[in-house]
Design an enzyme around this catalytic site. Sequence first.
Site, PDB file in Angstrom:
ATOM      1  N   ASN A  10       0.837  -1.215   0.000  1.00 40.43           N
ATOM      2  CA  ASN A  10       0.000   0.000   0.000  1.00 40.43           C
ATOM      3  C   ASN A  10       0.867   1.258   0.000  1.00 40.43           C
ATOM      4  OD1 ASN A  10      -3.074  -0.459   0.169  1.00 40.43           O
ATOM      5  ND2 ASN A  10      -2.194  -2.074   1.469  1.00 40.43           N
ATOM      6  N   ARG A  70       2.523   0.638  25.289  1.00 42.35           N
ATOM      7  CA  ARG A  70       1.966   1.113  24.015  1.00 42.35           C
ATOM      8  C   ARG A  70       2.028   2.637  23.956  1.00 42.35           C
ATOM      9  NH1 ARG A  70      -0.551  -3.092  21.399  1.00 42.35           N
ATOM     10  NH2 ARG A  70      -1.380  -4.727  22.712  1.00 42.35           N
ATOM     11  N   ILE A 124      -1.807  -2.015  18.084  1.00 40.33           N
ATOM     12  CA  ILE A 124      -2.972  -1.330  18.654  1.00 40.33           C
ATOM     13  C   ILE A 124      -2.498   0.021  19.180  1.00 40.33           C
ATOM     14  CG2 ILE A 124      -4.601  -1.393  20.594  1.00 40.33           C
ATOM     15  CD1 ILE A 124      -4.784  -4.421  20.135  1.00 40.33           C
ATOM     16  N   HIS A 178      -8.245  -1.556   5.948  1.00 46.45           N
ATOM     17  CA  HIS A 178      -8.533  -2.866   6.531  1.00 46.45           C
ATOM     18  C   HIS A 178      -9.106  -3.767   5.436  1.00 46.45           C
ATOM     19  CE1 HIS A 178      -9.459  -5.733   9.667  1.00 46.45           C
ATOM     20  NE2 HIS A 178     -10.646  -5.897   9.105  1.00 46.45           N
TER      21      HIS A 178
END
Length: 206
Positions: free
Chosen positions: A29, A80, A107, A124
């Site tokens: 992509n 994270r 995430i 997605h």
Amino acid sequence: MSSPVLPEAPSLHQSIIVLGVLASGSGSNLEAITKAIANGQLQAKIAVVIYNEPDAFAKQRAQKFGIPAILINHRDYKSRKALDLAIINILKQYNADLVIMAGWMRIVTQVLIDAFPERILNIHPSLLPSFKGIHAIEQAFDYGVKISGCTVHLLSLEVDSGKILKQSAVPILDNDKLEDLQKRIQVQEHIIYPEAIAEYALKLSL
Ligand code: GAR
């Protein structure tokens, strides 16, 4: 006699959108977006590619196009949030207008979303809201749906749940193998992602 002062001619120049791309894997992509920029379909510049897997092929693709590629290995961060802060730091340094998740498999936390509100796009490989999360193509294939596809959406804290910007439907044919469907979905991803970025940037007047 002095020449008259003429009003400035309206500029035909569209501003260039600065993109920061996040990638974890192959980067096809990323390459599609780069090509859309090169052929003038997308008035943008990829300022930086951040990748988190040391052997991500996205790194090679970025380098092939002369784009700085920076490794932010999630294993080096305690949380994270710490990872996202490191990412934000780089994206801000490169003045990213939009953050493009192109196969980014981490995430995110609210910290990243707050740093770029409504400015983070994700792709997605399913027709959301069906088949969220990982292995989306397999999920759709195993379920036996006859139409799947891909979705470009805004990032939200809940995985694969942000506002949908663009979708493309892909039929699943009777004799399809999983790889056939994967290939057909990726072809559509490479078409709709650059289009969605251009359309969304226009909407935001970037
Ligand atoms: C793409 O198919 C993208 O939709 C998917 O990862 C692939 C990355 O391919 N993303 C997700 O599954 C996110 N939940 P690429 O590295 O060749 O662009």
